[in-house]
Design a protein around this motif. Structure first.
Motif, PDB file in Angstrom:
ATOM      1  N   TYR A 176     -62.432 160.805 -87.384  1.00 53.32           N
ATOM      2  CA  TYR A 176     -62.134 159.738 -88.349  1.00 53.32           C
ATOM      3  C   TYR A 176     -62.793 158.432 -87.916  1.00 53.32           C
ATOM      4  O   TYR A 176     -63.021 158.217 -86.713  1.00 53.32           O
ATOM      5  N   PRO A 177     -63.085 157.570 -88.917  1.00 51.07           N
ATOM      6  CA  PRO A 177     -63.677 156.281 -88.561  1.00 51.07           C
ATOM      7  C   PRO A 177     -62.604 155.346 -88.021  1.00 51.07           C
ATOM      8  O   PRO A 177     -61.447 155.413 -88.442  1.00 51.07           O
ATOM      9  N   CYS A 178     -62.998 154.496 -87.115  1.00 51.24           N
ATOM     10  CA  CYS A 178     -62.056 153.563 -86.492  1.00 51.24           C
ATOM     11  C   CYS A 178     -62.613 152.153 -86.642  1.00 51.24           C
ATOM     12  O   CYS A 178     -63.799 151.920 -86.393  1.00 51.24           O
ATOM     13  N   GLY A 179     -61.774 151.234 -87.079  1.00 50.28           N
ATOM     14  CA  GLY A 179     -62.229 149.859 -87.287  1.00 50.28           C
ATOM     15  C   GLY A 179     -61.712 148.905 -86.227  1.00 50.28           C
ATOM     16  O   GLY A 179     -61.875 147.688 -86.351  1.00 50.28           O
ATOM     17  N   CYS A 180     -61.076 149.443 -85.192  1.00 44.32           N
ATOM     18  CA  CYS A 180     -60.459 148.568 -84.176  1.00 44.32           C
ATOM     19  C   CYS A 180     -61.511 147.959 -83.251  1.00 44.32           C
ATOM     20  O   CYS A 180     -62.438 148.641 -82.827  1.00 44.32           O
ATOM     21  N   CYS A 200     -56.053 153.858 -86.404  1.00 40.26           N
ATOM     22  CA  CYS A 200     -56.832 154.199 -87.609  1.00 40.26           C
ATOM     23  C   CYS A 200     -56.729 155.681 -87.987  1.00 40.26           C
ATOM     24  O   CYS A 200     -57.471 156.154 -88.848  1.00 40.26           O
ATOM     25  N   LEU A 210     -58.296 153.191 -92.477  1.00 36.04           N
ATOM     26  CA  LEU A 210     -58.885 151.994 -91.853  1.00 36.04           C
ATOM     27  C   LEU A 210     -58.076 150.714 -92.099  1.00 36.04           C
ATOM     28  O   LEU A 210     -58.380 149.674 -91.523  1.00 36.04           O
ATOM     29  N   LYS A 256     -60.035 147.694 -92.828  1.00 36.43           N
ATOM     30  CA  LYS A 256     -61.062 147.279 -91.859  1.00 36.43           C
ATOM     31  C   LYS A 256     -62.367 148.045 -92.126  1.00 36.43           C
ATOM     32  O   LYS A 256     -62.390 149.031 -92.858  1.00 36.43           O
ATOM     33  N   THR A 257     -63.437 147.606 -91.499  1.00 29.48           N
ATOM     34  CA  THR A 257     -64.723 148.287 -91.650  1.00 29.48           C
ATOM     35  C   THR A 257     -64.862 149.311 -90.525  1.00 29.48           C
ATOM     36  O   THR A 257     -64.488 149.020 -89.385  1.00 29.48           O
ATOM     37  N   ALA A 258     -65.438 150.475 -90.858  1.00 30.59           N
ATOM     38  CA  ALA A 258     -65.632 151.498 -89.831  1.00 30.59           C
ATOM     39  C   ALA A 258     -66.572 150.980 -88.750  1.00 30.59           C
ATOM     40  O   ALA A 258     -67.618 150.403 -89.055  1.00 30.59           O
ATOM     41  N   ARG A 259     -66.175 151.136 -87.511  1.00 28.96           N
ATOM     42  CA  ARG A 259     -67.037 150.719 -86.391  1.00 28.96           C
ATOM     43  C   ARG A 259     -67.447 151.958 -85.595  1.00 28.96           C
ATOM     44  O   ARG A 259     -68.610 152.293 -85.491  1.00 28.96           O
ATOM     45  N   TRP A 307     -66.504 156.232 -84.370  1.00 31.04           N
ATOM     46  CA  TRP A 307     -65.977 157.502 -84.875  1.00 31.04           C
ATOM     47  C   TRP A 307     -65.220 158.174 -83.743  1.00 31.04           C
ATOM     48  O   TRP A 307     -65.741 158.309 -82.636  1.00 31.04           O
TER      49      TRP A 307
END
Ligand code: GLU
Length: 299
Positions: free
Chosen positions: A100-104, A129, A133, A136-139, A141
Motif C-alpha cells: 500500500y502507498p504511505c504518505g507519512c 496508512c 492515505l 495525504k500524497t503517496a510517498r 510503498w
C-alpha cells in the motif's frame, strides 16, 4: 549439469567506499563458504542507493577483490541495471493486495510512535496508512506484514543459532520503494537472491535484523528460503561497526606480503586456526583456510 540445489553464494558490497578490513571479512567468509561447499561465488554490486554510492568505488572494490584473488565465478551483477525486476516484483505484490502507498513523513511516524509508545516496544511503523492515505500524497510503498502469531518469524542462523523476530511489533509494515523513488534494499536483495538462485547468504551481523523481513518477503514472492550465516562485525574504536564514516582505512595491498597479511587478519577475526598465520603463500593460505572453514561450517 549441476543439480538445482548446488550451492550458490554471493558477496554483495555497496559501493559507498573502498573495501576495508571489515568488508574483507565478509568477502572472505562468503568465498570460503562457497569453496568449502564446492559451490559458486558471485559478486553483486549493490549500487542502487544513488545518494550513497561514491563514484569510482565499485571499480575500486572489484580491483581490490582481483588483487586478493577473489574472482566472481559468474559475471558481476549490477543492481542499477535491474530496475525492471524490482518493478515486476512490486507489481506482483501489489496485485496480491500486499502493498500500500504511505504518505507519512519520518516526522509524522516519530510523532505517532511517541503517542502510541505503550503499544510499540521499538520503532515499528504504526500502520497509519494501512487503511488509506487520509488525504495525504503517496510517498513510499510498504509491504503489509502479518498480525498475531503469523508475525513471529523464526530462522536458524548457521553462526548465531536460532533467531526470532516479531515483524508486527518490532518492524511493522516496511518500505519497498522509498519516498525518494529508490528501491529499498529489502526488496532488491530478495528479488536478486531469488533470480540468481542463491542458496546460501553469508554476510555481516548488522544484517541479522533484516533477515526476518527478507524471509517474509521470500514467502510473498514464492521464493525458496536460503540458508543464512552472519559473521561477527569488525568494530571501530567508537564501538560502532567499522565503516568509512568512522575511520576505516582502505586496505593497502601493494605487495603479496600485504595481501597475505590482510587475509590472515580477516581469517583470525573469523576464528580460523592461528596456524594459518605461518603460511607464506596465498594459494596455500586459501586451501588451508577453506579446509578449516569446512571443518567448522560444513553441513
Ligand atoms: N549491500 C549490503 C552491504 O554492503 C549487503 C547486502 C547483503 O549481503 O544482503 O551492507
Amino acid at each position: 549439469m549441476s543439480s538445482p540445489s548446488r550451492y550458490r553464494g554471493r558477496f554483495a558490497p555497496s559501493p559507498t567506499g573502498p573495501l576495508h578490513r571489515g568488508s574483507l571479512v565478509t568477502a572472505l567468509a562468503s568465498w570460503l563458504d562457497a569453496r568449502a561447499h564446492n559451490g559458486v561465488w558471485i559478486v553483486r554490486m549493490e549500487d542502487l542507493d544513488e545518494p550513497r554510492c561514491v563514484p569510482g568505488a565499485a571499480q575500486d572494490i572489484l580491483d581490490t577483490l582481483h588483487r586478493l584473488g577473489l574472482h566472481s565465478d559468474e559475471p558481476v551483477v549490477w543492481q542499477s541495471r535491474r530496475h525492471a525486476h524490482y518493478e515486476r516484483a512490486l507489481v506482483s505484490l501489489t496485485a496480491r493486495g500486499l502493498v500500500y502507498p504511505c504518505g507519512c513523513t519520518r516526522r509524522e511516524i516519530a510523532d505517532s510512535l511517541t503517542r502510541v509508545h505503550a503499544r510499540h516496544s521499538t520503532l515499528a511503523y504504526p500502520g497509519t496508512c494501512r487503511d488509506g492515505l487520509h488525504g495525504k500524497t503517496a510517498r513510499a510503498w510498504r509491504l503489509r506484514v502479518p498480525d498475531g502469531d503469523a508475525a513471529l518469524m523464526r530462522f536458524q542462523d548457521r553462526w548465531k543459532g536460532p533467531q526470532t523476530q516479531n515483524l508486527a511489533t518490532e518492524v511493522g509494515d516496511f518500505v519497498l520503494k522509498r519516498a525518494d523513488g529508490q528501491w529499498a534494499y529489502q526488496l532488491a536483495v530478495v528479488v536478486d537472491d531469488q533470480l540468481q538462485g542463491i542458496t546460501d547468504i553469508v554476510r555481516g551481523a548488522d544484517l541479522l535484523d533484516s533477515t526476518a523481513r527478507q524471509i517474509y518477503l521470500q514467502t510473498c514472492l514464492d521464493a525458496p528460503a536460503p540458508r543464512y550465516l552472519h559473521v561477527p562485525l569488525v568494530m571501530a574504536d567508537d564501538g560502532e561497526k567499522l565503516s568509512k564514516q568512522n575511520g576505516a582505512a582502505p586496505l593497502s595491498l601493494d605487495t603479496p606480503t600485504a595481501v597475505l597479511a590482510a587475509l590472515k587478519n580477516a581469517a583470525a577475526h573469523l576464528g580460523l586456526p592461528a596456524t594459518l598465520a605461518d603460511i607464506a603463500d596465498r594459494d596455500r593460505f586459501y586451501a588451508a583456510a577453506t579446509q578449516a572453514w569446512r571443518e567448522r561450517h560444513g553441513h
